[in-house]
Design a protein around this motif. Sequence first.
Motif, PDB file in Angstrom:
ATOM      1  N   MET A   1       0.841  -1.185   0.000  1.00 47.01           N
ATOM      2  CA  MET A   1       0.000   0.000   0.000  1.00 47.01           C
ATOM      3  C   MET A   1       0.882   1.243   0.000  1.00 47.01           C
ATOM      4  O   MET A   1       1.888   1.299   0.710  1.00 47.01           O
ATOM      5  CB  MET A   1      -0.906  -0.006   1.230  1.00 47.01           C
ATOM      6  CG  MET A   1      -1.989   1.023   1.194  1.00 47.01           C
ATOM      7  SD  MET A   1      -3.187   0.710  -0.113  1.00 47.01           S
ATOM      8  CE  MET A   1      -3.961  -0.780   0.513  1.00 47.01           C
ATOM      9  N   PHE A   2       0.493   2.237  -0.794  1.00 40.93           N
ATOM     10  CA  PHE A   2       1.278   3.460  -0.923  1.00 40.93           C
ATOM     11  C   PHE A   2       0.366   4.677  -0.718  1.00 40.93           C
ATOM     12  O   PHE A   2      -0.845   4.533  -0.563  1.00 40.93           O
ATOM     13  CB  PHE A   2       1.928   3.520  -2.318  1.00 40.93           C
ATOM     14  CG  PHE A   2       2.664   2.256  -2.678  1.00 40.93           C
ATOM     15  CD1 PHE A   2       3.982   2.081  -2.289  1.00 40.93           C
ATOM     16  CD2 PHE A   2       2.041   1.241  -3.390  1.00 40.93           C
ATOM     17  CE1 PHE A   2       4.668   0.913  -2.599  1.00 40.93           C
ATOM     18  CE2 PHE A   2       2.707   0.065  -3.707  1.00 40.93           C
ATOM     19  CZ  PHE A   2       4.034  -0.096  -3.312  1.00 40.93           C
ATOM     20  N   THR A   3       0.969   5.864  -0.728  1.00 38.17           N
ATOM     21  CA  THR A   3       0.178   7.079  -0.527  1.00 38.17           C
ATOM     22  C   THR A   3       0.248   8.036  -1.701  1.00 38.17           C
ATOM     23  O   THR A   3      -0.443   9.042  -1.717  1.00 38.17           O
ATOM     24  CB  THR A   3       0.636   7.836   0.736  1.00 38.17           C
ATOM     25  OG1 THR A   3       1.957   8.346   0.519  1.00 38.17           O
ATOM     26  CG2 THR A   3       0.627   6.929   1.953  1.00 38.17           C
ATOM     27  N   GLY A   4       1.106   7.760  -2.680  1.00 45.14           N
ATOM     28  CA  GLY A   4       1.221   8.655  -3.817  1.00 45.14           C
ATOM     29  C   GLY A   4       2.117   9.849  -3.569  1.00 45.14           C
ATOM     30  O   GLY A   4       2.133  10.791  -4.360  1.00 45.14           O
ATOM     31  N   ILE A   5       2.875   9.831  -2.472  1.00 44.71           N
ATOM     32  CA  ILE A   5       3.847  10.889  -2.194  1.00 44.71           C
ATOM     33  C   ILE A   5       5.218  10.374  -2.623  1.00 44.71           C
ATOM     34  O   ILE A   5       5.820   9.539  -1.944  1.00 44.71           O
ATOM     35  CB  ILE A   5       3.859  11.273  -0.697  1.00 44.71           C
ATOM     36  CG1 ILE A   5       2.451  11.685  -0.254  1.00 44.71           C
ATOM     37  CG2 ILE A   5       4.867  12.385  -0.453  1.00 44.71           C
ATOM     38  CD1 ILE A   5       1.875  12.863  -1.005  1.00 44.71           C
ATOM     39  N   VAL A   6       5.691  10.845  -3.762  1.00 38.86           N
ATOM     40  CA  VAL A   6       6.929  10.341  -4.352  1.00 38.86           C
ATOM     41  C   VAL A   6       8.125  10.690  -3.468  1.00 38.86           C
ATOM     42  O   VAL A   6       8.278  11.826  -3.015  1.00 38.86           O
ATOM     43  CB  VAL A   6       7.122  10.925  -5.762  1.00 38.86           C
ATOM     44  CG1 VAL A   6       8.462  10.519  -6.358  1.00 38.86           C
ATOM     45  CG2 VAL A   6       5.982  10.474  -6.673  1.00 38.86           C
ATOM     46  N   GLU A   7       8.991   9.680  -3.232  1.00 35.87           N
ATOM     47  CA  GLU A   7      10.158   9.889  -2.378  1.00 35.87           C
ATOM     48  C   GLU A   7      11.392  10.323  -3.159  1.00 35.87           C
ATOM     49  O   GLU A   7      12.221  11.083  -2.653  1.00 35.87           O
ATOM     50  CB  GLU A   7      10.475   8.617  -1.604  1.00 35.87           C
ATOM     51  CG  GLU A   7       9.406   8.217  -0.612  1.00 35.87           C
ATOM     52  CD  GLU A   7       9.844   7.041   0.229  1.00 35.87           C
ATOM     53  OE1 GLU A   7      10.467   7.272   1.293  1.00 35.87           O
ATOM     54  OE2 GLU A   7       9.587   5.895  -0.175  1.00 35.87           O
ATOM     55  N   GLU A   8      11.531   9.811  -4.358  1.00 37.55           N
ATOM     56  CA  GLU A   8      12.666  10.214  -5.186  1.00 37.55           C
ATOM     57  C   GLU A   8      12.419   9.806  -6.634  1.00 37.55           C
ATOM     58  O   GLU A   8      11.519   9.017  -6.931  1.00 37.55           O
ATOM     59  CB  GLU A   8      13.980   9.589  -4.702  1.00 37.55           C
ATOM     60  CG  GLU A   8      14.097   8.103  -4.938  1.00 37.55           C
ATOM     61  CD  GLU A   8      15.497   7.565  -4.658  1.00 37.55           C
ATOM     62  OE1 GLU A   8      16.494   8.159  -5.128  1.00 37.55           O
ATOM     63  OE2 GLU A   8      15.582   6.527  -3.965  1.00 37.55           O
ATOM     64  N   ILE A   9      13.216  10.368  -7.518  1.00 40.66           N
ATOM     65  CA  ILE A   9      13.192   9.977  -8.922  1.00 40.66           C
ATOM     66  C   ILE A   9      14.371   9.041  -9.165  1.00 40.66           C
ATOM     67  O   ILE A   9      15.516   9.381  -8.859  1.00 40.66           O
ATOM     68  CB  ILE A   9      13.284  11.199  -9.853  1.00 40.66           C
ATOM     69  CG1 ILE A   9      12.057  12.101  -9.662  1.00 40.66           C
ATOM     70  CG2 ILE A   9      13.404  10.755 -11.313  1.00 40.66           C
ATOM     71  CD1 ILE A   9      12.110  13.372 -10.485  1.00 40.66           C
ATOM     72  N   GLY A  10      14.074   7.853  -9.685  1.00 37.87           N
ATOM     73  CA  GLY A  10      15.119   6.914 -10.037  1.00 37.87           C
ATOM     74  C   GLY A  10      15.368   6.935 -11.536  1.00 37.87           C
ATOM     75  O   GLY A  10      14.597   7.536 -12.296  1.00 37.87           O
TER      76      GLY A  10
END
Length: 220
Positions: A1-10
């Motif tokens: 499950m995720f929240t849609g708050i991006v942590e980083e760009i890979g």
Amino acid sequence: MFTGIVEEIGTVRSLRRGAHSAVLEIACSTVLSDAHVGDSICTNGVCLTVTDFGRGSFKADVMHETLDRSGLGSLAPGSRVNLERAMAANGRFGGHIVSGHIDGTGTISSIKRDDNAVWFTIATTPDVLRYIVEKGSIAIDGISLTVARVSQKDFAVSTIPHTNAITTLGDRKTGDTVNLETDIIGRYVDKLMRLGAPDAQEPAPAPAGITAALLAANGF
């Protein structure tokens, strides 16, 4: 499950294709800080399982189904992707419920600046649009955003400079394909309203809306 708050760009390091599947390797740093084999990482909105990782990258198997339903198959070495680790139970819920199981893709039909905001208009199919509502939530390439407008053929979101700077939305151009996941709550409600017609495309006629008897008969 995720929240849609991006942590980083890979950055895609490699995409090795098989007959009907692929192995994706992504260079990154933040999401590897506590990574384990078997962890889930949301990659451009698609939930992928870490199969191997080392210093500076992780690998994931991409199934035939995932390649068919998402835009992951169009990635190439050097492509930038949004990354988010699975939600921690003790963390803040900054976006909305994102499962990482996308509903389909959309095509960016228009990008317009509005002072410090950027409007993205995205065309998609009727079966996806039926679950998109104005002021509701939508995950675009794994980014939790609020729907500002919706029509019978497309919808629009307005993004702030911060979102464009820390996600791949800032790289997007008209004509690009994006992964879409609608609000899962809406899909469950729609399913429950089709009681008596599980395979129908339209809801079965309801006697008088949701009643106490209807809820009790279905285990509520």
